[in-house]
Design a protein around this motif. Structure first.
Motif, PDB file in Angstrom:
ATOM      1  N   LYS A   1     -14.657  -2.023  -2.184  1.00 30.22           N
ATOM      2  CA  LYS A   1     -14.469  -0.733  -1.536  1.00 30.22           C
ATOM      3  C   LYS A   1     -13.033  -0.261  -1.713  1.00 30.22           C
ATOM      4  N   ASN A   2     -12.787   0.997  -1.326  1.00 32.36           N
ATOM      5  CA  ASN A   2     -11.463   1.584  -1.477  1.00 32.36           C
ATOM      6  C   ASN A   2     -10.586   1.414  -0.239  1.00 32.36           C
ATOM      7  N   ARG A   3     -11.104   0.770   0.801  1.00 39.86           N
ATOM      8  CA  ARG A   3     -10.352   0.665   2.050  1.00 39.86           C
ATOM      9  C   ARG A   3      -9.034  -0.075   1.847  1.00 39.86           C
ATOM     10  N   GLU A   4      -9.073  -1.187   1.107  1.00 43.70           N
ATOM     11  CA  GLU A   4      -7.851  -1.950   0.887  1.00 43.70           C
ATOM     12  C   GLU A   4      -6.879  -1.197  -0.013  1.00 43.70           C
ATOM     13  N   LEU A   5      -7.416  -0.454  -0.986  1.00 43.73           N
ATOM     14  CA  LEU A   5      -6.529   0.358  -1.821  1.00 43.73           C
ATOM     15  C   LEU A   5      -5.833   1.431  -1.000  1.00 43.73           C
ATOM     16  N   ASN A   6      -6.538   2.003  -0.039  1.00 43.53           N
ATOM     17  CA  ASN A   6      -5.915   3.001   0.840  1.00 43.53           C
ATOM     18  C   ASN A   6      -4.797   2.373   1.668  1.00 43.53           C
ATOM     19  N   LYS A   7      -5.016   1.152   2.128  1.00 46.86           N
ATOM     20  CA  LYS A   7      -3.951   0.458   2.866  1.00 46.86           C
ATOM     21  C   LYS A   7      -2.731   0.223   1.977  1.00 46.86           C
ATOM     22  N   LEU A   8      -3.002  -0.127   0.720  1.00 46.37           N
ATOM     23  CA  LEU A   8      -1.905  -0.356  -0.214  1.00 46.37           C
ATOM     24  C   LEU A   8      -1.151   0.940  -0.499  1.00 46.37           C
ATOM     25  N   LEU A   9      -1.878   2.038  -0.550  1.00 50.89           N
ATOM     26  CA  LEU A   9      -1.238   3.342  -0.742  1.00 50.89           C
ATOM     27  C   LEU A   9      -0.306   3.679   0.421  1.00 50.89           C
TER      28      LEU A   9
ATOM     29  N   MET B   1       1.268   1.483   2.256  1.00 42.71           N
ATOM     30  CA  MET B   1       2.458   0.658   2.072  1.00 42.71           C
ATOM     31  C   MET B   1       3.401   1.290   1.050  1.00 42.71           C
ATOM     32  N   GLU B   2       2.818   1.836  -0.018  1.00 39.14           N
ATOM     33  CA  GLU B   2       3.623   2.508  -1.035  1.00 39.14           C
ATOM     34  C   GLU B   2       4.312   3.736  -0.459  1.00 39.14           C
ATOM     35  N   LYS B   3       3.626   4.448   0.422  1.00 41.17           N
ATOM     36  CA  LYS B   3       4.227   5.623   1.067  1.00 41.17           C
ATOM     37  C   LYS B   3       5.423   5.210   1.915  1.00 41.17           C
ATOM     38  N   CYS B   4       5.295   4.098   2.633  1.00 41.00           N
ATOM     39  CA  CYS B   4       6.433   3.601   3.417  1.00 41.00           C
ATOM     40  C   CYS B   4       7.637   3.332   2.519  1.00 41.00           C
ATOM     41  N   LEU B   5       7.387   2.715   1.369  1.00 43.77           N
ATOM     42  CA  LEU B   5       8.487   2.388   0.464  1.00 43.77           C
ATOM     43  C   LEU B   5       9.146   3.643  -0.089  1.00 43.77           C
ATOM     44  N   VAL B   6       8.344   4.667  -0.362  1.00 44.39           N
ATOM     45  CA  VAL B   6       8.913   5.935  -0.841  1.00 44.39           C
ATOM     46  C   VAL B   6       9.809   6.550   0.229  1.00 44.39           C
TER      47      VAL B   6
ATOM     48  N   ASN C   1       0.044   4.890  14.793  1.00 41.55           N
ATOM     49  CA  ASN C   1      -0.986   5.872  15.150  1.00 41.55           C
ATOM     50  C   ASN C   1      -1.681   6.500  13.960  1.00 41.55           C
ATOM     51  N   ASN C   2      -1.076   6.533  12.778  1.00 33.55           N
ATOM     52  CA  ASN C   2      -1.716   7.203  11.644  1.00 33.55           C
ATOM     53  C   ASN C   2      -1.916   6.285  10.444  1.00 33.55           C
ATOM     54  N   GLY C   3      -1.794   4.987  10.658  1.00 31.57           N
ATOM     55  CA  GLY C   3      -2.043   4.049   9.578  1.00 31.57           C
ATOM     56  C   GLY C   3      -0.831   3.716   8.745  1.00 31.57           C
ATOM     57  N   VAL C   4       0.197   4.558   8.740  1.00 34.63           N
ATOM     58  CA  VAL C   4       1.437   4.256   8.029  1.00 34.63           C
ATOM     59  C   VAL C   4       2.341   3.493   8.991  1.00 34.63           C
ATOM     60  N   PRO C   5       2.607   2.222   8.753  1.00 35.95           N
ATOM     61  CA  PRO C   5       3.293   1.406   9.763  1.00 35.95           C
ATOM     62  C   PRO C   5       4.749   1.786   9.992  1.00 35.95           C
ATOM     63  N   PHE C   6       5.419   2.329   8.968  1.00 38.25           N
ATOM     64  CA  PHE C   6       6.831   2.669   9.096  1.00 38.25           C
ATOM     65  C   PHE C   6       7.116   4.006   8.424  1.00 38.25           C
TER      66      PHE C   6
END
Length: 309
Positions: A164-172, A174-179, A78-83
């Motif tokens: 664009k920054n859209r893919e970088l935001n997606k990568l961020l 993913m990084e949040k999930c790992l944290v 629902n908020n873009g962070v998958p896990f």
């Protein structure tokens, strides 16, 4: 939602508490929280801790009860962070074992396939039930980490062509999930160590199950740290890639503007209100257009020779 089961497998649901039963509470409402406190003798001061979404894993021993909190992975969209992770509290008394979680999850045997639930049905004591939850939690961390790695690989392919920054935001994200995962797994590891060394646990611990849970937890932690280190380096690299892609686009637009200036310049010169010797020629227009095209093509060939195009 409150459900009471006769065994830890979650097969036989019963209507009232029996000795040795398992009570599972998921997404509790206000009325259910009051019921838990009054009927199941849950200490009121622990209520807020258990229902706190940011509660850290820990172990508490008292004369009449034991509280163990671990953080488990859950999936969301629902908020873009998958896990992310949520606390799972296990409240143990002499009469029953109570589990409370704010979200539906795949750690508890409820709703899982029969072969998986049978592993829980064979457990007769609450401590080994908790170890089974730790083992299942570690397996889910590994499963979700592999999915994060696949998502990251897909984002990398898009980033190679992106400006664009859209893919970088997606990568961020993913990084949040790992944290989230690294922080939770480290805390779970401490809880497992306390359970292993605690002298207040009187029931016999299945050493093989405990060892499997510790190994699974360490493997998940190492994998999460490796993926996090890789993504940290990728973030800097792909930020430069996006900047370089933007520079390439700007260079191409500039070259196109230069090519378009050639026929514009020629048309401007012959369009002036002065004598140029071609006012009465029938071939004036075709000659000017042909000259514009020839010089434009020569410009394109020059740029391609210098590998600017």
């Amino acid at each position: 939602m409150i459900k009471i089961f006769k065994t830890f497998g979650g097969y036989n649901e019963i209507s009232k508490v029996e000795k040795g039963c398992w009570i599972n509470v998921t997404k509790p409402t206000t009325e259910e929280i009051q019921k838990i406190t009054s009927e199941f003798r849950l200490p009121a001061d622990l209520q807020n801790d258990i229902l706190d979404a940011d509660e850290r894993p820990r172990v508490e021993f008292e004369d009449d009860w034991t509280l163990i909190i671990l953080r488990i992975p859950v999936e969301q969209t629902n908020n873009g962070v998958p896990f992310y992770t949520v606390p799972l509290a296990i409240f143990i008394t002499d009469d029953f074992t109570l589990t409370i979680c704010l979200q539906d999850n795949d750690v508890l045997p409820i709703g899982q396939p029969s072969p998986f639930r049978e592993q829980y049905s064979k457990i007769t004591d609450n401590i080994n039930f908790i170890l089974r939850l730790f083992l299942r939690s570690g397996s889910l961390y590994l499963k979700y980490l592999k999915q994060i790695n696949q998502m990251t690989s897909s984002i990398e392919q898009d980033l190679e062509k992106s400006i664009k920054n859209r893919e970088l935001n997606k990568l961020l994200k993913m990084e949040k999930c790992l944290v989230y995962f690294i922080t939770s797994i480290k805390a779970n590891e401490i809880v497992l160590a306390k359970l292993r060394s605690s002298k207040k646990i009187t029931s016999e611990i299945n050493e093989d199950l405990l060892e499997d849970a510790i190994i699974e937890n360490k493997q998940a932690l190492e994998m999460a740290q490796i993926y996090s280190d890789i993504q940290s380096g990728m973030m800097d690299a792909f930020a430069s890639v996006i900047s370089n892609n933007l520079n390439v686009v700007m260079k191409q637009l500039t070259l196109i503007s230069i090519i378009l200036m050639i026929p514009t310049l020629i048309a401007s010169i012959f369009g002036m209100n002065i004598h140029n010797g071609m006012e009465n020629s029938l071939w004036a227009m075709p000659a000017i257009i042909s000259g514009s095209l020839i010089f434009s093509i020569l410009g394109v060939l020059l740029f391609r020779k210098r590998q600017w195009f």
